[in-house]
Design a protein around this motif. Structure first.
Motif, PDB file in Angstrom:
ATOM      1  N   UNK A 272       0.810  -1.215   0.000  1.00  0.00           N
ATOM      2  CA  UNK A 272       0.000   0.000   0.000  1.00  0.00           C
ATOM      3  C   UNK A 272       0.849   1.273   0.000  1.00  0.00           C
ATOM      4  N   UNK A 273       1.890   1.403   0.839  1.00  0.00           N
ATOM      5  CA  UNK A 273       2.703   2.625   0.761  1.00  0.00           C
ATOM      6  C   UNK A 273       3.311   2.849  -0.621  1.00  0.00           C
ATOM      7  N   UNK A 274       3.766   1.776  -1.267  1.00  0.00           N
ATOM      8  CA  UNK A 274       4.326   1.922  -2.616  1.00  0.00           C
ATOM      9  C   UNK A 274       3.247   2.313  -3.618  1.00  0.00           C
ATOM     10  N   UNK A 275       2.034   1.755  -3.468  1.00  0.00           N
ATOM     11  CA  UNK A 275       0.923   2.109  -4.348  1.00  0.00           C
ATOM     12  C   UNK A 275       0.606   3.597  -4.219  1.00  0.00           C
ATOM     13  N   UNK A 276       0.561   4.088  -2.985  1.00  0.00           N
ATOM     14  CA  UNK A 276       0.241   5.500  -2.761  1.00  0.00           C
ATOM     15  C   UNK A 276       1.384   6.401  -3.237  1.00  0.00           C
ATOM     16  N   UNK A 277       2.609   5.954  -3.059  1.00  0.00           N
ATOM     17  CA  UNK A 277       3.750   6.734  -3.553  1.00  0.00           C
ATOM     18  C   UNK A 277       3.649   6.945  -5.062  1.00  0.00           C
ATOM     19  N   UNK A 278       3.143   5.941  -5.776  1.00  0.00           N
ATOM     20  CA  UNK A 278       3.009   6.077  -7.223  1.00  0.00           C
ATOM     21  C   UNK A 278       1.828   6.953  -7.636  1.00  0.00           C
ATOM     22  N   UNK A 279       1.070   7.448  -6.651  1.00  0.00           N
ATOM     23  CA  UNK A 279       0.042   8.452  -6.929  1.00  0.00           C
ATOM     24  C   UNK A 279       0.642   9.856  -6.830  1.00  0.00           C
ATOM     25  N   UNK A 280       1.969   9.928  -6.977  1.00  0.00           N
ATOM     26  CA  UNK A 280       2.735  11.191  -6.936  1.00  0.00           C
ATOM     27  C   UNK A 280       2.716  11.826  -5.553  1.00  0.00           C
ATOM     28  N   UNK A 281       2.736  10.975  -4.516  1.00  0.00           N
ATOM     29  CA  UNK A 281       2.867  11.432  -3.132  1.00  0.00           C
ATOM     30  C   UNK A 281       4.303  11.138  -2.703  1.00  0.00           C
ATOM     31  N   UNK A 282       5.098  12.168  -2.415  1.00  0.00           N
ATOM     32  CA  UNK A 282       6.523  11.986  -2.145  1.00  0.00           C
ATOM     33  C   UNK A 282       6.879  12.004  -0.662  1.00  0.00           C
ATOM     34  N   UNK A 283       6.090  12.662   0.174  1.00  0.00           N
ATOM     35  CA  UNK A 283       6.405  12.768   1.594  1.00  0.00           C
ATOM     36  C   UNK A 283       6.135  11.444   2.306  1.00  0.00           C
ATOM     37  N   UNK A 284       7.127  10.950   3.062  1.00  0.00           N
ATOM     38  CA  UNK A 284       6.937   9.720   3.829  1.00  0.00           C
ATOM     39  C   UNK A 284       5.811   9.874   4.840  1.00  0.00           C
ATOM     40  N   UNK A 285       5.675  11.070   5.410  1.00  0.00           N
ATOM     41  CA  UNK A 285       4.631  11.307   6.406  1.00  0.00           C
ATOM     42  C   UNK A 285       3.247  11.226   5.771  1.00  0.00           C
ATOM     43  N   UNK A 286       3.079  11.845   4.587  1.00  0.00           N
ATOM     44  CA  UNK A 286       1.785  11.815   3.901  1.00  0.00           C
ATOM     45  C   UNK A 286       1.466  10.396   3.421  1.00  0.00           C
ATOM     46  N   UNK A 287       2.480   9.702   2.904  1.00  0.00           N
ATOM     47  CA  UNK A 287       2.287   8.308   2.490  1.00  0.00           C
ATOM     48  C   UNK A 287       1.805   7.482   3.675  1.00  0.00           C
ATOM     49  N   UNK A 288       2.404   7.701   4.852  1.00  0.00           N
ATOM     50  CA  UNK A 288       2.009   6.974   6.052  1.00  0.00           C
ATOM     51  C   UNK A 288       0.561   7.223   6.421  1.00  0.00           C
ATOM     52  N   UNK A 289       0.143   8.496   6.356  1.00  0.00           N
ATOM     53  CA  UNK A 289      -1.241   8.823   6.705  1.00  0.00           C
ATOM     54  C   UNK A 289      -2.224   8.235   5.701  1.00  0.00           C
ATOM     55  N   UNK A 290      -1.928   8.335   4.423  1.00  0.00           N
ATOM     56  CA  UNK A 290      -2.841   7.790   3.410  1.00  0.00           C
ATOM     57  C   UNK A 290      -2.866   6.266   3.442  1.00  0.00           C
ATOM     58  N   UNK A 291      -1.746   5.646   3.812  1.00  0.00           N
ATOM     59  CA  UNK A 291      -1.703   4.185   3.918  1.00  0.00           C
ATOM     60  C   UNK A 291      -2.608   3.687   5.033  1.00  0.00           C
ATOM     61  N   UNK A 292      -2.946   4.558   5.969  1.00  0.00           N
ATOM     62  CA  UNK A 292      -3.846   4.171   7.056  1.00  0.00           C
ATOM     63  C   UNK A 292      -5.241   3.830   6.544  1.00  0.00           C
ATOM     64  N   UNK A 293      -5.529   4.138   5.270  1.00  0.00           N
ATOM     65  CA  UNK A 293      -6.839   3.787   4.702  1.00  0.00           C
ATOM     66  C   UNK A 293      -7.081   2.281   4.757  1.00  0.00           C
ATOM     67  N   UNK A 294      -6.027   1.485   4.560  1.00  0.00           N
ATOM     68  CA  UNK A 294      -6.163   0.036   4.649  1.00  0.00           C
ATOM     69  C   UNK A 294      -6.489  -0.375   6.087  1.00  0.00           C
ATOM     70  N   UNK A 295      -5.811   0.239   7.056  1.00  0.00           N
ATOM     71  CA  UNK A 295      -6.106  -0.046   8.462  1.00  0.00           C
ATOM     72  C   UNK A 295      -7.521   0.355   8.837  1.00  0.00           C
ATOM     73  N   UNK A 296      -8.006   1.462   8.277  1.00  0.00           N
ATOM     74  CA  UNK A 296      -9.380   1.895   8.562  1.00  0.00           C
ATOM     75  C   UNK A 296     -10.386   0.870   8.052  1.00  0.00           C
ATOM     76  N   UNK A 297     -10.181   0.392   6.821  1.00  0.00           N
ATOM     77  CA  UNK A 297     -11.085  -0.622   6.291  1.00  0.00           C
ATOM     78  C   UNK A 297     -11.048  -1.895   7.114  1.00  0.00           C
ATOM     79  N   UNK A 298      -9.866  -2.297   7.499  1.00  0.00           N
ATOM     80  CA  UNK A 298      -9.675  -3.474   8.341  1.00  0.00           C
ATOM     81  C   UNK A 298     -10.404  -3.303   9.666  1.00  0.00           C
TER      82      UNK A 298
END
Length: 448
Positions: A272-298
């Motif tokens: 998931x972090x790599x998938x979001x990074x390829x959405x042109x998101x470069x900040x590790x912090x922003x990638x981390x927050x957006x990756x939480x979408x999988x945890x939210x669904x879970x």
């Protein structure tokens, strides 16, 4: 006092004792499982930095992420038999301390070989943790309460994905501080607490109801009466007593469906972090927050779906519906290109892929007890763990061949279709097994 009134009093006492047990045990179980999930998945945030700093490619990362599960699977059944013999409290504490030390040691990765070695050792150290927790559930809780209890336990990995990704992203911002890379700080600061949690658990978690001082004598008795239990440490360890659980068609089929689920879900959360990074998101912090979408669904899945499952006795129909939901989520993701819609569909996919997990264990626990529960639940987890290896590996191959991390959604789609095809086979096996048990008078017939 008539029989109906006596049954009502026993039922009320059992409900009170169950609530007490949940309030005391579930936080400890969640804490230990939270830390284990955090320590096994934080490597996802380090993927790009490991490539830049020590030369680990996407394929090597996928193999190394998944090889953790091979080390885990290798000792899963022996580890849970040891938990049955020495007691789950001691064994779980041992697991936590050793894996915490090895998780911290991930900060010393120097290249592909050391990455592989430490991931295998981490898996070996953690082997038996989850089935030991499931075994404890069989010692404490009645079958009809287990889907909810397991659902609560699964909140821990959901929170680890929700909170761990932003936390890891924040720790990665320490890059350069004290002469260490950000990923080194992350591994160190997330590994040490696991050792502490393991020590606390050793002193605070009773093994079974009769060991709990915070229960009255009547509450201890009613919990043990309603739970399916045996005397661990005194069982016959001959092959006839535990290999029988491994040969049961229902155990094997649940394990195979769980395997396909783990191919899909583990691959998803490791990439998931790599998938979001390829959405042109470069900040590790922003990638981390957006990756939480999988945890939210879970998280939403394990909060909602076990409570629905508790109200139905058609286990396989329920599994089929959830597996179909996973397939539809993957198809929708592949059909859209809008980044916001795709992040929302990451949440939907995780809702079905993660929310179904408590149901697998509740179904398996209905059919296993005592030493067979220790061996059978570990065997189911072993098959699933192999899926945990295969999933990231296939995702890594898909990314290498296509250049896109989200190519792994094709893997999710194929795994979901195969899992759905196995559900009717499981239903037939469950009907056959229930008929045999009913005719022998050893158990009530269970509906598939």
């Amino acid at each position: 006092m008539d029989t109906a009134s006596a049954d009502q009093r026993v039922g009320q006492l059992h409900r009170i004792a169950t609530r007490k047990a949940m309030a005391r045990l579930i936080p400890l179980m969640c804490a230990i499982y939270f830390m284990s999930f955090l320590d096994r998945t934080n490597v996802a945030l380090a993927k790009l930095q490991l490539a830049a700093d020590v030369g680990i490619s996407a394929a090597a990362y996928g193999f190394g992420s998944g090889i953790f599960f091979l080390g885990y699977a290798l000792l899963e059944v022996p580890s849970n038999l040891a938990a049955h013999k020495v007691g789950p409290r001691r064994w779980i504490a041992r697991i936590a301390v050793t894996w915490g030390i090895l998780s911290t040691a991930m900060m010393f990765v120097q290249g592909t070989s050391s990455f592989y070695v430490l991931r295998v050792l981490l898996g070996i150290a953690e082997a038996g943790l989850f089935p030991a927790l499931m075994y404890m559930v069989t010692l404490w809780f009645a079958p009809h309460d287990r889907p909810v209890v397991v659902g609560w336990i699964y909140i821990a990995p959901a929170l680890a994905l929700m909170l761990g990704n932003p936390l890891g992203g924040a720790l990665m911002q320490l890059d350069g501080f004290g002469g260490l890379h950000g990923w080194q700080w992350m591994f160190m600061l997330e590994g040490i607490p696991s050792v502490i949690v393991g020590i606390v658990l050793f002193f605070k978690m009773p093994e079974r109801p009769r060991d709990a001082r915070w229960l009255s004598a009547a509450e201890r008795d009613v919990l043990e009466t309603h739970a399916v239990i045996d005397g661990h440490g005194r069982a016959d360890y001959s092959s006839a007593n535990w290999i029988a659980a491994l040969k049961r068609p229902t155990t094997v089929l649940i394990g195979l469906i769980y395997f396909l689920n783990q191919v899909a879900f583990v691959g998803l959360y490791f990439f998931t972090p790599a998938i979001i990074h390829q959405m042109h998101v470069d900040s590790s912090l922003v990638v981390g927050f957006l990756s939480a979408s999988v945890g939210l669904g879970f998280l939403l899945g394990v909060l909602v779906l076990p409570r629905i499952h508790r109200r139905t006795d058609r286990d396989c129909v329920f599994l089929g519906i959830l597996t179909a939901g996973l397939i539809l989520g993957a198809c929708a993701y592949l059909a859209v290109t809008n980044p916001a819609a795709r992040i929302a569909l990451l949440t939907v996919t995780a809702f079905f892929a993660g929310g179904v997990l408590p149901s697998y264990w509740a179904i398996a626990m209905k059919r296993l007890q005592g030493i067979q529960a220790a061996a059978g639940l570990a065997f189911v987890n072993t098959i699933g763990l192999i899926g945990g290896f295969v999933g990231p590996y296939l995702f890594g191959i898909a990314e290498t061949s296509s250049g896109r991390s989200d190519a792994g959604f094709t893997v999710i789609l194929i795994a979901g279709v195969l899992g759905l095809a196995l559900v009717p086979v499981l239903a037939r096996a469950m009907r056959s097994e229930a008929g045999v048990l009913a005719s022998s008078g050893s158990a009530a017939q269970m509906k598939p």
